[in-house]
Structure formats: structure tokens, C-alpha cells
Design an enzyme around this catalytic site. Structure first.
Site, PDB file in Angstrom:
ATOM      1  CG  ASP A   1      26.065 -10.247 -20.539  1.00  0.00           C
ATOM      2  OD1 ASP A   1      25.794 -11.457 -20.548  1.00  0.00           O
ATOM      3  OD2 ASP A   1      27.229  -9.808 -20.544  1.00  0.00           O
TER       4      ASP A   1
ATOM      5  NE  ARG B   1      32.521 -10.341 -19.650  1.00  0.00           N
ATOM      6  CZ  ARG B   1      33.275  -9.904 -20.649  1.00  0.00           C
ATOM      7  NH1 ARG B   1      34.587  -9.836 -20.513  1.00  0.00           N
ATOM      8  NH2 ARG B   1      32.736  -9.528 -21.789  1.00  0.00           N
TER       9      ARG B   1
END
Length: 822
Positions: free
Chosen positions: A209, A253
Site C-alpha cells: 500500500d 484500505r
């Protein structure tokens, strides 16, 4: 020092490169090296009594030391740490071996040099990872400490996300109390308690990420971006063919880096990221209006990218399916949803996810060796092109502040806590994806901007041009393409570019404008006349050393030709990465990835033959960047560059090294090896000569073959990193041109004189982007050899040799290079 390395949390490409680099660097530094299987869970489980110290025997399936080959007696400790027989078990994940060795009941395993060979080309993490509930408890950490002390381990390298690194810091902070309790319970001796009073820990961030603060890139993020962009590139053709819209959900996320960079790199129409959410009440209208404008000018495809953690300004989740329904219902578009899922995590690491983790792993060992009870636990990160150390908990704290700011709807703060490149990339996305109804600048500030490609083609040239054109149209400037360099200018091969005309250029390699190596001094007066004829107000050149030389000629020509008194910039783009002072040129990352793919295939052939050395010839002109960094990314054992050259003594030592290295291989399990040679490293010792020499001298130990990669290193689809950097740097160039154009407007029209600062090269130096006047770069340039006088990567040649134990294998006095201290 006895050092262990573990990978924790989610897996990411590049973790194996970290393990390999840590193990090899630690052995070079005289340390014992261990790996911990299954992350913190393995640390808690430890080794069952029946298997304790089973891993401490050397070199063989039956626990016997392999006899030293003749002529290698002087190698001493290196042979002692060569292999412990578990490398294949770890790499294949079999757990058992026909020879009787097993990993069952063993989670803390001592490893040697050859136990981690070839790991860095594998995806995921070969030593396994897990999220451990037990380690979150005091009792679990007490057990983990006991297991480490039993094996004598006093230093730990942790590669994982913020949770894993927080656990590492907690473990270190509690260590004195854990040792005291273990001593009180008589589980360890007084001597053990004294010897293990201090635990050394260092963290590396493995996360696709790219969600850790105080570092530009986390391990695995570049490869994940590669997977995403490959998918979108494939989807683009279907979307265009059927005039469809595609909504893609990507991972992220709590961080929108993947969605943002994919949007920039693939030319998406709209993106949704957690840090900068759209207005809850108006985002559907805004998205539809923007996409409809794109469709109205003739765009046939629509790409919308949604991060899995995307939400609106009221923190209501935005789902890909809902976005699809909006596009279908309101705009009547044939819309599909694609969720990329865990395909983003997988696959072999890209070049950057081999090189940076290797450098970070080396730095991690150095940090441990320098650690004292008073120094903080460090996180090894990267800023632009420089490996950095930052206090681990400072980085974790800032990372968690991002999530807190988002939860409090303080989105400006969340953006400010990301690295500067993040906000620049977001601005760049909107600057190149939004088709404005009205230009942003008043008429008197608008420019006629000339864009030219100079030199050899390189990945990212077209992406940089697209960004410049889109920005020009947004501001109200007129962008003019000059085709085929200065020759094309003299032939009036010039035309104005349009917003839609450059839409598909992001993924195109080579040069859509055409390029050549001709400099403006072929007829400087005629070039000036053409500048005046077309009334250019600004000039941007995208290219390599020839573009730098051209800018120098044009700047000097200002004394004689008023038409050159306009702002002019050079954006470095060359696979050779030979422009002085800058550490990165567009196209070099694409070229390294092409080299890695080719060498992976070649090494498969070499290893299958068990005893074959491949001499691989690379491009690069008289600059050894591609050969050197390619050797670091592919695990090559020898690299030849023009800077160092080749002589007979060097070749004699190379043959000696290869013979001794092959003599140390396990019988019947020799590794295929690579030798990288820059195309002009020597006029006498050609690739063919070296290959024949190795073949002749290898005898029964090894065979030799050659492969020339040639112009394959210039072609192909540009890498996402080259595309993203192209957009970022191109927009900085445009801002530079605007700024200096406005300064010139303040002068009298009859006596305009551009300042030396207005002819500059945009460079990446260490941790920052800097503008350098072209004349200031000349003193740093080796004009004869077309490269810089000093290369930041020069020491990495020694690192390449260190990571194949060349100094240890060659006898004293015969060393080709010393072990580099990183």
C-alpha cells in the site's frame, strides 16, 4: 553478533531480497545469521527440543561438513557459513527432504550464504509470514525472548507493516524486563542474562500500500503498481474497442497511493482515494460532468479507479459497484467492474523491488552493528534516491496520525502527513486528467510552448510529453510538437498538439515525436530563425546527453540570436542515465526491468545446465549505470563497465573467482551464473572474447555462453515508475517555464534578455528535486565520454562483488574490489 531476520504481516514482493541482503551482509561482517519462519508466530513457537541445534551442523543433508575443495583452504569462515542444507527446504516449502533433513518443529533456523541464493527473484516471502495473536501478549513475548536467547540471538531485523514494526519496538522496550523475568524463573543463566541485556532491532517496511510515513516507497509497492498497471493497460484496449467504461478496485484500505499512482500512470479519468475524498453531496455530478466532457471531445474509453478504502467527505464508503451504477444510469455507458484483488500482491519483483530492498537490507545490518542501548530502533526507508534511517516509532506515529486525521475528517492534515510526492502526484493527476471548459491563465500570460525529443528513445518520453500538453491546454498555452528533433524543426515538421491526440501516449514506448542525435549547431542561425518564425515563448527538450548538449549550445547562442532569449528546460530521459548531476533519468527504470526479465530467463537456462556462465551484453554507451544496477538486480557475479574498463589481470582474477566458486557448489547442484558487460567496456576484450576465455578456462567446472540484449532495452511499455516520474517532472518543467516567462514579460520588448537561470536541467539529487543552470552542469560533465565525472552508483560495483563473496573467495592480494561499507 548473532542476527535473525523475519517477515511479518502481509507478504510483498521484495521481502526475499531483504532476507538475502541481510543474510549475506551479516555473514560478510562476521555475524551468524538466522531466519525466523512464519514471522512473530515462529519466534513464539521456537524450536522443539528434539530439533534444537539440528540446524547448527554444516553443509549437507546429513549434518556433515562438506570437505573443502583443493585450493580453498584459505577461505576459512566463509566456507563455514556457506550453507546449512536448508536452503532448498525453505525455497520449495517442502518441509522435508529425502536426505532426512526437515523443517518440522523448527522455526528459528540458521542459514548460510548459499541457503538464500536466487531468492530475490521470487515473489512473496519464502520464510513465511503470519499475524501472531500470541506475540501480542506478555507471555508470548516472554516465550519469544526465551527462544532467541536459547539460540544466542541478540539482534533482529523485522520486515513488515506498521503493526509489525510497532511490535518490534515494544519487544525491544520490554526486553530488559523479559530477560529479568526469565532469569528469575531460572530459564536462563546469569551469563545468558548478561550477554543478552540489550536487544538490537531494526525495521524495514514491507507493504504494497506504500502507507508508511517518512519514506517515499515501501517494499513491494512498486511491484504491486506494476501488476495494477499491467491489468489496466490490458483493459484499455478492450475499453477502447467497445467504447466502454471500466471501474477498477485496487488495494489500499487506509492509503490511496496505489490508486493515485495507477491513475497518473495509466491516464485514468477519475480516482477515489481515502486521503482526499470527494464531496459527499456532489461527487456523482462532478464525476459524470468530467467524464461527459471527455466523451464529448471523442474519447472512447473511461477508466475510474477506486481504492478499497475509498469514502466520501462524510466517511461513507464508495464501492466500485455503486460507481458502475452511476455511470450506467446517468451517462448510459456500457460499464464493467474489475476487482484486481490479490493479483496485486503476487508475481516476481520488479527491478526497483530488488535493488532498493537490497540496499535497505545492507543498511539494516550496518544500523544493527552501530546500535547501542541509547540509540532508537531505526526504520530503514528511502527518500527520492537515498537510503535513510529514521526513528521507527516516529514513522509509525506519523502513519497513524494519517488514519486519525481521516477519521476526524481533517483531510488537509491527512494529505500533509503523506510525503510531498503524494500531494504533487494528486495535483498532477487533476492537471492532466481534467478537461477544463475555460483556460486558467489570462491571455497575456499564455505561451507558445515547443516540445522536442532529442537523442535516443527512452520509456517515459511520451508520458512526459502528454503531461506537458495537457497542462498547456489547461492553462491556455499552445503546445507545439517538433518532430524528428532539430532536423525536423528545420524542415518545418511542426504542429500543434491536442488534448485528445495525446490521450493514449502514457503506455507508448519509444518516441511518438520521433528523435535523433543531431544538435542545433548543424545550423544555429536557421534554428533561431525557426524559433522566431513560430514565435516560441518557451522550449522543453526531453532526452539524454544530446539534449543537455543542445541546451548548452542554445544558451550560449543567446548572445547572438535574440530568439533564444526564452525559458528553456531539459528533462533527462535516457536509458543510460548518463546526464551529469541527476541520479535518475526517464527510461532507466523501464530499461532495468527489461534487463531483469531477460536475465531471469537467461539464468533459468544457465541454472538448468547446472554449470553454465552467461556473459550478457547490455547497452548504456560509455556509462555503466545499466550494467551495474542490472547486476545488483539480477545477482550477477561480475560486471564490466566503461568507467573501470577491462584488463588482463582482471580477467585472470575473474576466471580464478569462477573456478573457486564453482568448486564450492554442492555436487550436482551448481548455480547458473551471470556476467554483465557494458557494450563498450573494452574494444579489445569483447563479449565474444570473454565468453570464449571462460569456456576454455572453465574446463570441467563450467561452460560459457553469451547473449546480447541490444535495443530490447530501449523498447517495450514504459514502467509505471517512469510514467509517474515523467508526469511529476514534466509538470515541474512547465511551472518553471511559466515562472521565467512571466519574469521576461516585465522587461522591455526590445531589450529582452533571459537570465542564465532560465536555461536549466531538472535533476534528482539525493533526497530532493533541484534545478541546475546548464552552464553549471558543464563542469561536472565528462564531455568526451558523454557522462558525469562522478557517479552516485559507482560504489555499487563493489557491493555487487561483495554480495557474491568475491573478496572472500579471491586470495589476499588478488582482490578485484573491497567490501563496500554502506
Amino acid at each position: 553478533m548473532k542476527l535473525a531476520v523475519l517477515t511479518s504481516g502481509g507478504d510483498s514482493a521484495g521481502m526475499n531480497a531483504v532476507v538475502r541482503a541481510v543474510v549475506k551482509t551479516a555473514i560478510i561482517k562476521g555475524c551468524e545469521t538466522w531466519i525466523v519462519r512464519e514471522g512473530y508466530e515462529g519466534l513464539v513457537r521456537g524450536n522443539s527440543e528434539g530439533h534444537r541445534h539440528a540446524h547448527s551442523t554444516h553443509n549437507g543433508d546429513k549434518g556433515t561438513v562438506t570437505p573443502r575443495a583443493k585450493g580453498t583452504e584459505h577461505l576459512g569462515d566463509f566456507v563455514h557459513n556457506l550453507r546449512y542444507g536448508d536452503g532448498e527446504l525453505l525455497k520449495d516449502g517442502t518441509g522435508d527432504h529425502p536426505g532426512g533433513r526437515t523443517l518440522k518443529g523448527r522455526y528459528i533456523v540458521r542459514v548460510g550464504w548459499d541457503d538464500v541464493r536466487g531468492w530475490f527473484s521470487e515473489g512473496g516471502t519464502l520464510i513465511g509470514t503470519a499475524r501472531s495473536t500470541a506475540f501480542r501478549t506478555w507471555e508470548g513475548r516472554l516465550t519469544a525472548a526465551h527462544n532467541m536467547i536459547k539460540e544466542g540471538i541478540d539482534a533482529l531485523v523485522v520486515c513488515g507493516g506498521d503493526g509489525s514494526l510497532t511490535g518490534a519496538d515494544v519487544f525491544r522496550a520490554e526486553w530488559p524486563k523479559l530477560v529479568a523475568e526469565l532469569r528469575q524463573q531460572n530459564k536462563i543463566t546469569e551469563e545468558q542474562a548478561t550477554n543478552h541485556a540489550h536487544l538490537k532491532i531494526v525495521g524495514l517496511v514491507g507493504s504494497i500500500d506504500n502507507d508508511m510515513s517518512m519514506t517515499d516507497l515501501t517494499i513491494g509497492a512498486p511491484t504491486a503498481l506494476h501488476r495494477i498497471c499491467e491489468s489496466i493497460d490490458n483493459i484499455n484496449s478492450t475499453a477502447f474497442s467497445h467504447s466502454r467504461a471500466f471501474v477498477l478496485e485496487v488495494m489500499g484500505r487506509h492509503c490511496g497511493w496505489l490508486a493515485l499512482m495507477a491513475g497518473v500512470s495509466c491516464g485514468a479519468d477519475f480516482i477515489f482515494i481515502p486521503e482526499s475524498p470527494p464531496n459527499a453531496d456532489t461527487w456523482e455530478d462532478e464525476m459524470c460532468q468530467m467524464i461527459q466532457r471527455h466523451r464529448d471531445v471523442g474519447k472512447r474509453k473511461t477508466i475510474v479507479i477506486v481504492a478499497e478504502g475509498a469514502h466520501d467527505s462524510k466517511l461513507q464508503p464508495i464501492r466500485a459497484e455503486f460507481v458502475k451504477d452511476v455511470l450506467s444510469d446517468r451517462l448510459g455507458l456500457d460499464t464493467r467492474v474489475t476487482t484486481l484483488g490479490h493479483t496485486q500482491r503476487g508475481g516476481k519483483p520488479c527491478a526497483m523491488d530488488r535493488i532498493l530492498p537490497t540496499l535497505q537490507g545492507v543498511e539494516a545490518v550496518e544500523a544493527l552493528l552501530e546500535s547501542t542501548p541509547d540509540t532508537p530502533s531505526y526504520m530503514i526507508g528511502v527518500r527520492e534516491n537515498k537510503i535513510t534511517r529514521v526513528p521507527l516509532m516516529d514513522a509509525v506515529k506519523m502513519t497513524r496520525e494519517v488514519a486519525q486525521a481521516i477519521s476526524e475528517k481533517n483531510f488537509p492534515k491527512a494529505m500533509s502527513l503523506r510525503d510531498p510526492e503524494f500531494s504533487e502526484s494528486l495535483e498532477g493527476f487533476y492537471a492532466t486528467s481534467v478537461l477544463e471548459t475555460e483556460p486558467k491563465l489570462p491571455h497575456h500570460l499564455r505561451m507558445r510552448v515547443a516540445i522536442m525529443h532529442v537523442g535516443a528513445p527512452a520509456g517515459g518520453m511520451n508520458a512526459a510529453t502528454r503531461a506537458a500538453v495537457r497542462y498547456c491546454i489547461r492553462q491556455g498555452h499552445k503546445p507545439f510538437a517538433i518532430h524528428n528533433g532539430f532536423v525536423g524543426l528545420l524542415d518545418d515538421n511542426v504542429h500543434q498538439l491536442s488534448w485528445l491526440g495525446v490521450d493514449n501516449w502514457m503506455t507508448r514506448g519509444g518516441s511518438e515525436l520521433g528523435t535523433n542525435r543531431k544538435l542545433p549547431d548543424i545550423d544555429l542561425g536557421a534554428v533561431a530563425a525557426k524559433f522566431q518564425h513560430y514565435n516560441f515563448h518557451a522550449f522543453i527538450m526531453i532526452g539524454g546527453f544530446e539534449a543537455f548538449s543542445s541546451l548548452q549550445i542554445l544558451e550560449q547562442g543567446r548572445k547572438h540570436y535574440p530568439a533564444f532569449n526564452i525559458p528553456m528546460v531539459h528533462l533527462p530521459a535516457t536509458i543510460s542515465n548518463n546526464v551529469p548531476l541527476t541520479e535518475f533519468s526517464l527510461g532507466s527504470d523501464t530499461s532495468l526491468n527489461a534487463l531483469v526479465d531477460a536475465c531471469d530467463a537467461i539464468k533459468q537456462s544457465a541454472s538448468a545446465s547446472r554449470n553454465r556462465v552467461f556473459v550478457v551484453e547490455t547497452q548504456g554507451g560509455k556509462c555503466g549505470y545499466i550494467a551495474t544496477m542490472g547486476a545488483l538486480a539480477t545477482g550477477a557475479c561480475i560486471v564490466y563497465t566503461p568507467e573501470r574498463g577491462i584488463d588482463l589481470d582482471m580477467l585472470r582474477n575473474d576466471v580464478k573467482y569462477l573456478k573457486r566458486r564453482y568448486a564450492l557448489d554442492a555436487k550436482g547442484k551448481s548455480e547458473g551464473r551471470l556476467v554483465l558487460r557494458n557494450e563498450v567496456a573494452s574494444q579489445v576484450y569483447t563479449t565474444e572474447v570473454i565468453t570464449k576465455m571462460f569456456k576454455e578456462e572453465g574446463g570441467e567446472l563450467f561452460d560459457s555462453r553469451s547473449a546480447s540484449l541490444g535495443h530490447t532495452l530501449q523498447g517495450g511499455i514504459p514502467s509505471p515508475m517512469d510514467r509517474a516520474r515523467a508526469v511529476r517532472l514534466s509538470l515541474k518543467c512547465m511551472a518553471f517555464l511559466e515562472r521565467h516567462h512571466q519574469e521576461l514579460l516585465k522587461q522591455s520588448a526590445k531589450s529582452k534578455q533571459a537570465s542564465p537561470e532560465s536555461a536549466a536541467v531538472i535533476t534528482i539529487q539525493g533526497t530532493s528535486v533541484k534545478w541546475v543552470q546548464v552552464q553549471d552542469i558543464v563542469e561536472h560533465a565528462d564531455m568526451k565520454n558523454r557522462r558525469g565525472k562522478h557517479s552516485w552508483w559507482d560504489n555499487y560495483r563493489e557491493l555487487v562483488e561483495a554480495l557474491v563473496a568475491r573478496p572472500q573467495i579471491l586470495a589476499k592480494g588478488e582482490k578485484r574490489g573491497e567490501v563496500v561499507s554502506q
